[in-house]
Design a protein around this motif. Sequence first.
Motif, PDB file in Angstrom:
ATOM      1  N   GLU A 198       0.807  -1.221   0.000  1.00 28.41           N
ATOM      2  CA  GLU A 198       0.000   0.000   0.000  1.00 28.41           C
ATOM      3  C   GLU A 198       0.843   1.275   0.000  1.00 28.41           C
ATOM      4  OE1 GLU A 198      -2.468  -0.408   3.419  1.00 28.41           O
ATOM      5  OE2 GLU A 198      -3.839  -1.846   2.474  1.00 28.41           O
ATOM      6  N   MET A 199       2.148   1.145   0.225  1.00 25.85           N
ATOM      7  CA  MET A 199       3.024   2.335   0.269  1.00 25.85           C
ATOM      8  C   MET A 199       3.096   3.004  -1.099  1.00 25.85           C
ATOM      9  SD  MET A 199       6.331   1.475   2.655  1.00 25.85           S
ATOM     10  CE  MET A 199       7.070   3.087   2.408  1.00 25.85           C
ATOM     11  N   GLU A 200       2.928   4.328  -1.110  1.00 22.40           N
ATOM     12  CA  GLU A 200       2.999   5.080  -2.367  1.00 22.40           C
ATOM     13  C   GLU A 200       4.439   5.459  -2.715  1.00 22.40           C
ATOM     14  OE1 GLU A 200       0.458   8.453  -2.215  1.00 22.40           O
ATOM     15  OE2 GLU A 200      -1.331   7.318  -1.713  1.00 22.40           O
ATOM     16  N   ASN A 201       5.180   5.880  -1.713  1.00 26.74           N
ATOM     17  CA  ASN A 201       6.539   6.385  -1.956  1.00 26.74           C
ATOM     18  C   ASN A 201       7.571   5.440  -1.353  1.00 26.74           C
ATOM     19  OD1 ASN A 201       5.634   8.884  -3.194  1.00 26.74           O
ATOM     20  ND2 ASN A 201       5.027   9.513  -1.138  1.00 26.74           N
ATOM     21  N   LYS A 202       7.850   4.367  -2.058  1.00 23.39           N
ATOM     22  CA  LYS A 202       8.845   3.405  -1.576  1.00 23.39           C
ATOM     23  C   LYS A 202      10.243   3.907  -1.930  1.00 23.39           C
ATOM     24  CE  LYS A 202       5.885  -0.676  -2.350  1.00 23.39           C
ATOM     25  NZ  LYS A 202       4.835  -0.082  -3.169  1.00 23.39           N
TER      26      LYS A 202
END
Length: 884
Positions: A694-698
Amino acid sequence: MFMFKHALRPSTPSFCSASTEILPSLPGTPKDYTHYLGLLSSCKHLNSILQIHGQLIVSSFKPALNTNIHLTNSSLFHKSDFARSLLNSASNLTVILCNSLIRAYTSSNHSQEALKLYQQMLKMKLEPDNYTFTFVLKACTKALDLQMGIIIHKLIAEKELEDDVFIGTALVDMYCRMGQLDIAKDLFDKMPERDIVAWNAMIAGLSHSSCPDKALGLLKNMHSIGLLPNSVSFLNLFPAVSKLSDVKSCTSVHGYVFKRQFSNSVMNGLIDAYSKCNNIDYARRIFNMMSGRDDVCWGTMMAGYVYNGGFCEVLELFDQMKREKIMLNKVSAVSAILAATELRDIEKGKEIHDLSTKQGIDLDKHVATSITCMYIKFGELEMGKELFNKIQGRDLVAWSALIAAFVQAERFTEALKLFLEMQNENLKPNRVTLISIVPACAKLSFLKLGKSLHCYSIKAYNDDDILLSTALISLYAKCGLFNNALTLFYLMPYKEVVTWNALINGYAQIGDSYNSLDMFSKLRLSGMKPDAGTMVGVLPACALLNDLNKGSSIHGVILKSGFESDFHLNNSLIDMYAKCGSLSSAELLFRKSGFNKDLVSYNVIISAYVQNGHPKEAMFTLNDMKVQNFKPNVVTLVSVLPAVADLGALREGMAFHAYIVNMGFQFNTQIGNSLIDMYAKCGRLDFSEKFFQEMENKDIISWNSMLAGYAVNGNANRAIDLFLFMQEKNAEIDSVSFLSVLSACRHAGLVEEGRKIFVSMKANYHLDPNLEHYACLVDLLARAGLFDETMDFIEKMPLEPDAGIWGALLSASRMYSNLELGKVALGHLIKLEPWNSAHYVVLSNIYAQAGMWNDARNLRSKMNETGLKKTLGYSWVDTKNKSL
């Protein structure tokens, strides 16, 4: 803006200040013009003006000059087009009528129209008089049109009108506001007659200049010739006092004002000046003593607290305003919103937003921009964007504020997108915009864009802005281009300490402690005194070197420089001592009397406990922090989540996760990485996977945390799959990524996969394996029983094997009861770690497994003779709030 106003020569009608007006019924029979002039003088609303104008037409009056002038002055404040039509309908255009319209245009912020009319006068051969020049110079000043101002000045000089006190004052004011202080001062000195207004104009100019101390000198000169300062004099002087942080001058003005009972506007100026001199207690005393406090007084006091970081006091004043039913203005509203934002109090922020809406000030672009930025910083991006799109007349200030909010919220990609949108609306970035966006480029390593911004700044602003140059130096330093950073640094004609600090910090952040300390030495040799920020930057360099002696030496410099009361420095010292292994010194500083702890102090000591292997103490300190009414922020959570992971305290970890979501921190990449790691170490790999997906900015740490999670939970196949997926997506892969996937292969015994991955590290990614990578492969090969290949691999290593390599071989020797290899491994380990009893215990167990009991006993006896003792093992479980 300069706060001075010259007395006008002609008597002018005052406008009615009431919100509604009742005009007497217009007469059925004509009266003289005096009657209509009186009505026009009292008009405030355009409809009333139109009604009178219609009656004049119906009455068949021939337009008179005075009537046209009054109609022009009255109507322009409502509708400039209507005023222009009146002018066009005038049968006989005169200088007096033009003067009236120029003055009215300027007063209603239509300065360009005023200048156009002036040029039209010249074309019509209408000769400007003294009044014309006074009014048109004001128009140039408001329009910031220096070129036109110089042309008008030449005409004034030709007509020998410079000695006119009104024209001379207008010239001084114009040049002051446009930064031409030398010209302004020369004109001021040559004026044969100088009244209080002229002095005030010059004081205002000097107050806003780079030499604010001259404003104080000028006020003393004015007083020495017997001209007493008035309210405007002090209001113009306060910016100089604030710039100089001159509490003594502030106190002197306070005494003068107090004896002569000046108006509340001056008292508000004093509150502002004391606040900016960092003497907020005096400011509050003045506020408390004031009678008839209006919304301006409250706004000034709240802004003062914001300037000094007193955000709790701002919200207390806001609550008091509500109780006393004082209306918010844009200053008090913006201050309250900023305070709620800084304190992360979203409920209070929404309350302020609601009240601003009810009182109708949320439409003000400054208030609306502050509300928008608040929601952005709380993580409510959609709400923030929606509010921003509703702001009418969004200017460069609004765009710059929103970009800065995204940067402060660490939403760097969104900040850059906004920056591009702003340019699409044909808005060119100013210095403030650049100072906000350059750090975003640095964080994202967008060097190409950063260089483009640098080129733009050179073309747009050929003068050297210290803050912008410092931001660019920081950009180049963070991107590793120290040659560029140093070139820009040495080209700067003037450097402030903050510029040196950017390089000192830059070197420390990339681990180059030598150059960081070298720049610190050069700073001291340059004759410029380091400030507290310098010390905050140089202490991490000592920590990186693990040089406790150097760090203690810097501590001595701090004490000699009188910075020991600076809590930022105390926090940095705690961090340095902890990282240099002196946890006791860190604790002593943290607990010393007189140390006013803030949130950062708690964050640093919590991190110190975690780094030194004391997770329980970290949790206890967190509880103490909450008792002291400090709310955990992003740094707190990033520091404490590893402690939760070390303790395996899943319940506490889930509670922190809920808090993170409630505070809007879930979008922070560092927080996300810590949650992935925490859930994996607590055995909930499914939660780690869900959050990772679900992380947008990995970033690279996000991928590595997930790889490590699979490795620590023995899920080698998932680790390899993720590693291959990273390669497909062209995600950044570093040595830590390889270490995690090799560790997973080691635990699962995947020899062939491990070999291929190890070889690809150098062949495909040009990364040199370090000892940890070699230890992983040695352990993998040895655990598979491939001892010949293992020994051959060790012998061909380009690095000297360390205890990790031989320890892995010793452990594998025990698995296979390989006594000879065990002896070889122990021989090397005794040389490398003679104090470590664990190695003797392993070999003793190998002897026991082989039935060589005498050898086992002899080895144990040798351990006792050398004073080595077996470290006792233990297990623990957390149940019903007790650790067993």
